[in-house]
Design a protein around this motif. Structure first.
Motif, PDB file in Angstrom:
ATOM      1  N   ILE A 100      28.127  42.058  15.658  1.00 21.39           N
ATOM      2  CA  ILE A 100      27.584  42.697  16.858  1.00 21.39           C
ATOM      3  C   ILE A 100      28.387  42.204  18.048  1.00 21.39           C
ATOM      4  CG2 ILE A 100      25.583  42.930  18.372  1.00 21.39           C
ATOM      5  CD1 ILE A 100      23.823  42.526  15.918  1.00 21.39           C
ATOM      6  N   PRO A 101      29.107  43.082  18.727  1.00 17.77           N
ATOM      7  CA  PRO A 101      29.931  42.633  19.851  1.00 17.77           C
ATOM      8  C   PRO A 101      29.094  42.278  21.074  1.00 17.77           C
ATOM      9  CG  PRO A 101      30.117  45.006  19.559  1.00 17.77           C
ATOM     10  CD  PRO A 101      29.274  44.515  18.434  1.00 17.77           C
ATOM     11  N   PHE A 102      29.591  41.328  21.844  1.00 17.94           N
ATOM     12  CA  PHE A 102      28.997  40.990  23.131  1.00 17.94           C
ATOM     13  C   PHE A 102      30.091  40.441  24.039  1.00 17.94           C
ATOM     14  CE2 PHE A 102      28.852  36.953  20.897  1.00 17.94           C
ATOM     15  CZ  PHE A 102      29.065  36.000  21.884  1.00 17.94           C
ATOM     16  N   GLN A 103      29.784  40.321  25.298  1.00 13.89           N
ATOM     17  CA  GLN A 103      30.719  39.757  26.267  1.00 13.89           C
ATOM     18  C   GLN A 103      30.097  38.564  26.970  1.00 13.89           C
ATOM     19  OE1 GLN A 103      31.984  42.859  29.029  1.00 13.89           O
ATOM     20  NE2 GLN A 103      33.843  43.219  27.836  1.00 13.89           N
ATOM     21  N   PHE A 104      30.948  37.636  27.392  1.00 11.91           N
ATOM     22  CA  PHE A 104      30.496  36.574  28.281  1.00 11.91           C
ATOM     23  C   PHE A 104      31.571  36.338  29.333  1.00 11.91           C
ATOM     24  CE2 PHE A 104      32.843  34.295  25.014  1.00 11.91           C
ATOM     25  CZ  PHE A 104      33.457  33.242  25.685  1.00 11.91           C
ATOM     26  N   THR A 105      31.184  35.702  30.404  1.00  8.65           N
ATOM     27  CA  THR A 105      32.043  35.599  31.577  1.00  8.65           C
ATOM     28  C   THR A 105      32.705  34.229  31.663  1.00  8.65           C
ATOM     29  OG1 THR A 105      30.565  37.107  32.738  1.00  8.65           O
ATOM     30  CG2 THR A 105      32.093  35.847  34.096  1.00  8.65           C
ATOM     31  N   GLY A 106      33.943  34.215  32.124  1.00 13.33           N
ATOM     32  CA  GLY A 106      34.664  32.971  32.347  1.00 13.33           C
ATOM     33  C   GLY A 106      35.274  32.923  33.728  1.00 13.33           C
ATOM     34  N   ARG A 107      35.755  31.736  34.096  1.00 15.70           N
ATOM     35  CA  ARG A 107      36.387  31.548  35.399  1.00 15.70           C
ATOM     36  C   ARG A 107      37.909  31.483  35.221  1.00 15.70           C
ATOM     37  NH1 ARG A 107      32.526  31.360  38.950  1.00 15.70           N
ATOM     38  NH2 ARG A 107      30.545  30.279  38.540  1.00 15.70           N
ATOM     39  N   ALA A 108      38.501  32.662  35.047  1.00 11.33           N
ATOM     40  CA  ALA A 108      39.949  32.806  34.933  1.00 11.33           C
ATOM     41  C   ALA A 108      40.286  34.240  35.327  1.00 11.33           C
ATOM     42  CB  ALA A 108      40.420  32.509  33.514  1.00 11.33           C
ATOM     43  N   THR A 109      41.564  34.529  35.516  1.00  7.67           N
ATOM     44  CA  THR A 109      42.004  35.860  35.915  1.00  7.67           C
ATOM     45  C   THR A 109      42.945  36.411  34.857  1.00  7.67           C
ATOM     46  OG1 THR A 109      41.832  35.244  38.243  1.00  7.67           O
ATOM     47  CG2 THR A 109      43.098  37.225  37.733  1.00  7.67           C
ATOM     48  N   ARG A 110      42.601  37.554  34.308  1.00  2.57           N
ATOM     49  CA  ARG A 110      43.392  38.153  33.241  1.00  2.57           C
ATOM     50  C   ARG A 110      44.779  38.538  33.746  1.00  2.57           C
ATOM     51  NH1 ARG A 110      43.265  37.692  28.048  1.00  2.57           N
ATOM     52  NH2 ARG A 110      40.976  37.894  28.086  1.00  2.57           N
ATOM     53  N   ASP A 111      45.819  38.078  33.010  1.00  2.00           N
ATOM     54  CA  ASP A 111      47.227  38.434  33.262  1.00  2.00           C
ATOM     55  C   ASP A 111      47.716  38.038  34.655  1.00  2.00           C
ATOM     56  OD1 ASP A 111      47.378  39.548  30.693  1.00  2.00           O
ATOM     57  OD2 ASP A 111      46.655  41.481  31.408  1.00  2.00           O
ATOM     58  N   ALA A 112      47.154  36.978  35.214  1.00  3.97           N
ATOM     59  CA  ALA A 112      47.597  36.510  36.530  1.00  3.97           C
ATOM     60  C   ALA A 112      49.022  35.963  36.457  1.00  3.97           C
ATOM     61  CB  ALA A 112      46.652  35.425  37.025  1.00  3.97           C
ATOM     62  N   LYS A 113      49.685  35.965  37.596  1.00  2.00           N
ATOM     63  CA  LYS A 113      51.029  35.392  37.668  1.00  2.00           C
ATOM     64  C   LYS A 113      50.949  33.883  37.503  1.00  2.00           C
ATOM     65  CE  LYS A 113      53.008  38.953  40.694  1.00  2.00           C
ATOM     66  NZ  LYS A 113      53.669  39.230  42.001  1.00  2.00           N
ATOM     67  N   PRO A 114      51.861  33.300  36.734  1.00  2.00           N
ATOM     68  CA  PRO A 114      51.823  31.843  36.550  1.00  2.00           C
ATOM     69  C   PRO A 114      52.218  31.104  37.826  1.00  2.00           C
ATOM     70  CG  PRO A 114      53.762  32.776  35.500  1.00  2.00           C
ATOM     71  CD  PRO A 114      52.929  33.937  35.946  1.00  2.00           C
ATOM     72  N   LYS A 115      51.751  29.889  37.938  1.00  2.00           N
ATOM     73  CA  LYS A 115      52.099  29.025  39.060  1.00  2.00           C
ATOM     74  C   LYS A 115      53.573  28.648  38.962  1.00  2.00           C
ATOM     75  CE  LYS A 115      50.709  26.435  42.588  1.00  2.00           C
ATOM     76  NZ  LYS A 115      50.084  27.022  43.800  1.00  2.00           N
ATOM     77  N   THR A 116      54.289  28.805  40.035  1.00  2.00           N
ATOM     78  CA  THR A 116      55.721  28.489  40.047  1.00  2.00           C
ATOM     79  C   THR A 116      56.017  27.468  41.132  1.00  2.00           C
ATOM     80  OG1 THR A 116      56.141  30.365  41.542  1.00  2.00           O
ATOM     81  CG2 THR A 116      56.378  30.757  39.162  1.00  2.00           C
TER      82      THR A 116
END
Length: 437
Positions: A119-135
Motif C-alpha cells: 500500500i503506497p503512502f508518502q511522508f515529508t522530509g526536510r530536503a529539496t528535490r534535485d537542488a543544486k549542490p553547494k559549491t
C-alpha cells in the motif's frame, strides 16, 4: 466594587477561555508541523540541524555479473546484473523560491506476502528535490547507509537529512531483493550486503571524480567514508569494513542454497576477502547488527574490524540479541576503538524513522510495529541517535572537537550526560573500549 465584580469575573473567564483555546490549538498544530528528525524540546545538543541546506536525488546503478543465488542450483551459481537504487542527500544551494521540503514515496506491506499487500503512502522530509549542490567550499565526507531486512533507502531519513545538513554526502541503498517492494528469500541478503555497500562506494567515488559531469563531481570525498547500517545493514557494514564471516556462516549459507559457496569470498582469511579491504572506510556506525547468535561471527573474523566503530543496541533486542548478540560483537571487535550505546529495555527498533501516521490503524498493526519501539519515544531515540552519530563521525571524519560528548559516565542515570538537557539522559548506557595492544 461589587458592581464591577460580575464584569471582572466575566472578563477573567473570557481570558482563560482564550488562553485555553490558544494552548489547545497550539498542541493540536504542533504534531502536524513535525517532520521526522526535527529536534524535540528535550533533544540533546548535537541533534540540531547543521548549517547547510539539503538537496536530494535518486540514482540507479547496475552491478553486473553478480551471483544470482536465488536461482543457483546444485552448487552451480547463476549470474545476473543486479540493479541498485540509491538516494543521495547533500549540502545544496537553494534559490530564493525553493523550499526545503520533499515528499518521499514509500509502501507498507511485503511484496511476497498476500496477507500484507503493498500500500503506497508518502511522508515529508526536510530536503529539496534535485537542488543544486553547494559549491566553492570543497568536498564533503561520504556516508553510505544500509537498511534492515525488510526495509528501504528511506528508512532513516531523520538521520540522513540531518547528516547532510552538517556537511556530509549521504547515500542510502535500496538493497535489491531485500526491500518491501521486492522481498525475496533471505539468502540474497546474506550474500549481497557487504558487496552492495562496496560497489556503491566505488560508484560514488567515480561520480565524484573531476570531469565526471555528475552533480557529485568534486562534492563527495570517497577517500573519507563512513558506513552506517541497521540490523542486516549492520551485518553488512561490519563485513564491508573488515569483519569476515565465519566458516559456520558459509556452511549455513550452503545449506540454505543447495550448496552454493558464493559467500565464501566474504569470509575471514579468504584471499579475495582480504584483497577487498578498503582503506577509504574510516568509521562504522552499526545499529543492532545481526548474526552473532547464528554463528555468523567468530573471534577471528571480528578481529578484522580495525576502524573506529559505534554500536547502538536495545538491551531487550529480540532479533539480533543483546548479551550474546550485539554486546558480544562489541566485545569481540578487539582491534577497534569502539563504543556501545544501549537503550535500556528497548528492543530492536532503535534506528528507523518513527511509525508513519498512516500506520495508526488496526489493520496496519504489523507495519506500525516495524517502526515502533515499545519502551521508548521513537522521536526521542532519533534525536539521541543524531546527537551521538554527529559526535562520533565529527571526530572520525572531520576531526571536530566533540570528545566531551563521548567521554561520559557509563550509566546516564547516575549523572546527566554532557549535551543533554537536565533530567533527560535517563535509561542509557555508553561503554567504550580501546584496541587491544
Amino acid at each position: 466594587m461589587k458592581k464591577n465584580t460580575p464584569q471582572r469575573l466575566k472578563t477573567a473567564v473570557l481570558m482563560l477561555l482564550v488562553l485555553f483555546i490558544c494552548k489547545t490549538n497550539s498542541q493540536a498544530q504542533s504534531p502536524d508541523s513535525y517532520i521526522f528528525g526535527d529536534a524535540l524540546p528535550d533533544a540533546p545538543e548535537l541533534s540540531a540541524r547543521g548549517e547547510y541546506k539539503v538537496g536530494v536525488r535518486t540514482l540507479e546503478f547496475v552491478h553486473k555479473g553478480q551471483v544470482d543465488v536465488l536461482k543457483s542450483k546444485g552448487g552451480v551459481d547463476a549470474i545476473y546484473d543486479r540493479p541498485l537504487k540509491v538516494e543521495v542527500w547533500y549540502p545544496a544551494n537553494l534559490a530564493d523560491n525553493e523550499k526545503e521540503i520533499v515528499a518521499y514515496d514509500q509502501v507498507f506491506g511485503v511484496s511476497n506476502d498476500p496477507k500484507r499487500p503493498l500500500i503506497p503512502f508518502q511522508f515529508t522530509g526536510r530536503a529539496t528535490r534535485d537542488a543544486k549542490p553547494k559549491t566553492g567550499v570543497g568536498s564533503f565526507p561520504l556516508i553510505v547507509v544500509s537498511h534492515g531486512y525488510l526495509g528501504s533507502r528511506l528508512l532513516m531519513t531523520y538521520l540522513t537529512e540531518n547528516l547532510a545538513s552538517k556537511g556530509y554526502v549521504v547515500v542510502a541503498i535500496d538493497h535489491t531483493e531485500s526491500t518491501y517492494r521486492d522481498a525475496s528469500p533471505f539468502q540474497s541478503t546474506l550474500l549481497n550486503r557487504g558487496k552492495d555497500i562496496l560497489f556503491v562506494l566505488n560508484q560514488i567515488a567515480e561520480l565524484a571524480k573531476p570531469k565526471s559531469k555528475s552533480f557529485l563531481e568534486g562534492l563527495a570525498d570517497a577517500n573519507n567514508t563512513a558506513l552506517i547500517g541497521y540490523s542486516m545493514g549492520g551485518y553488512g557494514v561490519l563485513n564491508a569494513a573488515g569483519a569476515g564471516y565465519s566458516q559456520q556462516a558459509a556452511n549455513l549459507f550452503a545449506t540454505m542454497t543447495g550448496g552454493s559457496k558464493a559467500i565464501e569470498v566474504r569470509t575471514s582469511g579468504n584471499p579475495e576477502y582480504i584483497a577487498s579491504q578498503d582503506n577509504r572506510i574510516k568509521a562504522v556506525v552499526a545499529f543492532a547488527p545481526w548474526g552473532m547468535q547464528r554463528g555468523v561471527w567468530d573471534a577471528e573474523g571480528l578481529k578484522g574490524l580495525k576502524v573506529p566503530t559505534f554500536f547502538v543496541a536495545g538491551s531487550q533486542d529480540d532479533i539480533s540479541g543483546y548479551e550474546d548478540g550485539i554486546k558480544a560483537i562489541y566485545k569481540g571487535t578487539v582491534n577497534s576503538d569502539r563504543y556501545l550505546l544501549t537503550y535500556m529495555n528497548a528492543r530492536h527498533n532503535v534506528a528507523p524513522n518513527p511509525p508513519p501516521a498512516e500506520s495508526y490503524k488496526p489493520e496496519r498493526a504489523r507495519d506500525y510495529a516495524h517502526y515502533s519501539e515499545p519502551a521508548w519515544n521513537e522521536r526521542h531515540i532519533n534525536n539521541i541517535n543524531q546527537h551521538f552519530v554527529t559526535a562520533f563521525l565529527g571526530i572520525q571524519l572531520k576531526h571536530q572537537d566533540f570528545g566531551k560528548y563521548l567521554l561520559l559516565q557509563p550509566n546516564s542515570n547516575e549523572k546527566n550526560w554532557t549535551g543533554f538537557p537536565p533530567r533527560s539522559s535517563v535509561g542509557l548506557e555508553l561503554l567504550h573500549e580501546v584496541p587491544a595492544k
